[in-house]
Motif scaffolding. Structure first.
Motif, PDB file in Angstrom:
ATOM      1  N   PHE A  91      34.843  53.695 -16.403  1.00 11.11           N
ATOM      2  CA  PHE A  91      34.808  52.648 -15.084  1.00 11.11           C
ATOM      3  C   PHE A  91      34.643  51.485 -15.950  1.00 11.11           C
ATOM      4  O   PHE A  91      33.906  51.441 -16.693  1.00 11.11           O
ATOM      5  N   ARG A  92      35.170  50.402 -15.151  1.00  7.63           N
ATOM      6  CA  ARG A  92      34.749  48.931 -15.711  1.00  7.63           C
ATOM      7  C   ARG A  92      33.217  48.591 -15.192  1.00  7.63           C
ATOM      8  O   ARG A  92      32.954  48.960 -14.197  1.00  7.63           O
ATOM      9  N   HIS A 140      33.555  53.754  -3.224  1.00  9.27           N
ATOM     10  CA  HIS A 140      33.090  52.286  -3.764  1.00  9.27           C
ATOM     11  C   HIS A 140      33.134  52.156  -5.281  1.00  9.27           C
ATOM     12  O   HIS A 140      33.056  50.956  -5.588  1.00  9.27           O
ATOM     13  N   LEU A 141      33.828  52.964  -5.890  1.00 10.57           N
ATOM     14  CA  LEU A 141      34.007  52.950  -7.310  1.00 10.57           C
ATOM     15  C   LEU A 141      35.570  53.607  -7.753  1.00 10.57           C
ATOM     16  O   LEU A 141      35.677  54.765  -7.384  1.00 10.57           O
ATOM     17  N   LYS A 142      36.081  52.809  -8.413  1.00  8.09           N
ATOM     18  CA  LYS A 142      37.670  53.382  -9.045  1.00  8.09           C
ATOM     19  C   LYS A 142      37.562  53.680 -10.249  1.00  8.09           C
ATOM     20  O   LYS A 142      36.901  53.152 -11.161  1.00  8.09           O
ATOM     21  N   ASP A 175      33.145  46.806 -12.161  1.00  9.02           N
ATOM     22  CA  ASP A 175      32.906  47.726 -10.939  1.00  9.02           C
ATOM     23  C   ASP A 175      31.872  48.502 -10.807  1.00  9.02           C
ATOM     24  O   ASP A 175      31.662  48.883  -9.435  1.00  9.02           O
ATOM     25  N   ARG A 195      29.370  46.439  -9.067  1.00  9.01           N
ATOM     26  CA  ARG A 195      29.665  46.164  -7.444  1.00  9.01           C
ATOM     27  C   ARG A 195      29.346  47.537  -6.807  1.00  9.01           C
ATOM     28  O   ARG A 195      28.899  47.086  -5.504  1.00  9.01           O
ATOM     29  N   ALA A 196      29.672  48.505  -7.208  1.00 13.48           N
ATOM     30  CA  ALA A 196      29.274  49.793  -6.413  1.00 13.48           C
ATOM     31  C   ALA A 196      27.770  49.705  -6.286  1.00 13.48           C
ATOM     32  O   ALA A 196      27.148  50.188  -4.985  1.00 13.48           O
ATOM     33  N   GLY A 217      38.962  53.878 -13.906  1.00 12.74           N
ATOM     34  CA  GLY A 217      39.798  52.872 -14.503  1.00 12.74           C
ATOM     35  C   GLY A 217      40.735  53.502 -15.406  1.00 12.74           C
ATOM     36  O   GLY A 217      41.856  53.092 -15.904  1.00 12.74           O
ATOM     37  N   GLU A 232      37.128  44.042 -21.782  1.00  8.76           N
ATOM     38  CA  GLU A 232      36.110  44.527 -20.865  1.00  8.76           C
ATOM     39  C   GLU A 232      35.448  45.675 -21.220  1.00  8.76           C
ATOM     40  O   GLU A 232      35.947  46.439 -22.157  1.00  8.76           O
TER      41      GLU A 232
END
Length: 88
Positions: free
Chosen positions: A51-52, A37-39, A55, A58-59, A41, A10
């Motif tokens: 952050f991935r 909206h964003l995790k 992700d 998507r955010a 990681g 990843e």
């Protein structure tokens, strides 16, 4: 921008890398985190949040879609002819 790959292949990005990739500021990336909206990681060896890549994409997509909806609501074409008539 030099994303980091984990064992699962990843791509992981720091906030600065995510901002550069999406064309926003680092403050905006952290805003995505605060709004859910964003995790985050994980952390890198310097303690920076990671952050991935997926992700982040998507955010960005979610927030840009919301911005387009808000612009459509505010545009003159969304005002009906009855609403634009002067009140007497």
């Amino acid at each position: 921008m030099c994303g980091r790959a984990s064992v699962e292949d990843e791509i992981w990005l720091t906030a600065r890398e995510a901002a550069e990739l999406t064309g926003v500021s680092v403050v905006t990336v952290y805003s995505w985190v605060n709004r859910g909206h964003l995790k985050v990681g994980g952390l890198d060896h310097r303690g920076q949040r990671l952050f991935r890549h997926l992700d982040v994409a998507r955010a960005e997509k979610a927030t840009r879609a919301k911005a387009k909806r808000l612009l459509a609501l505010a545009s003159p074409s969304s005002v009906t002819s009855e609403q634009s008539l002067p009140i007497r």
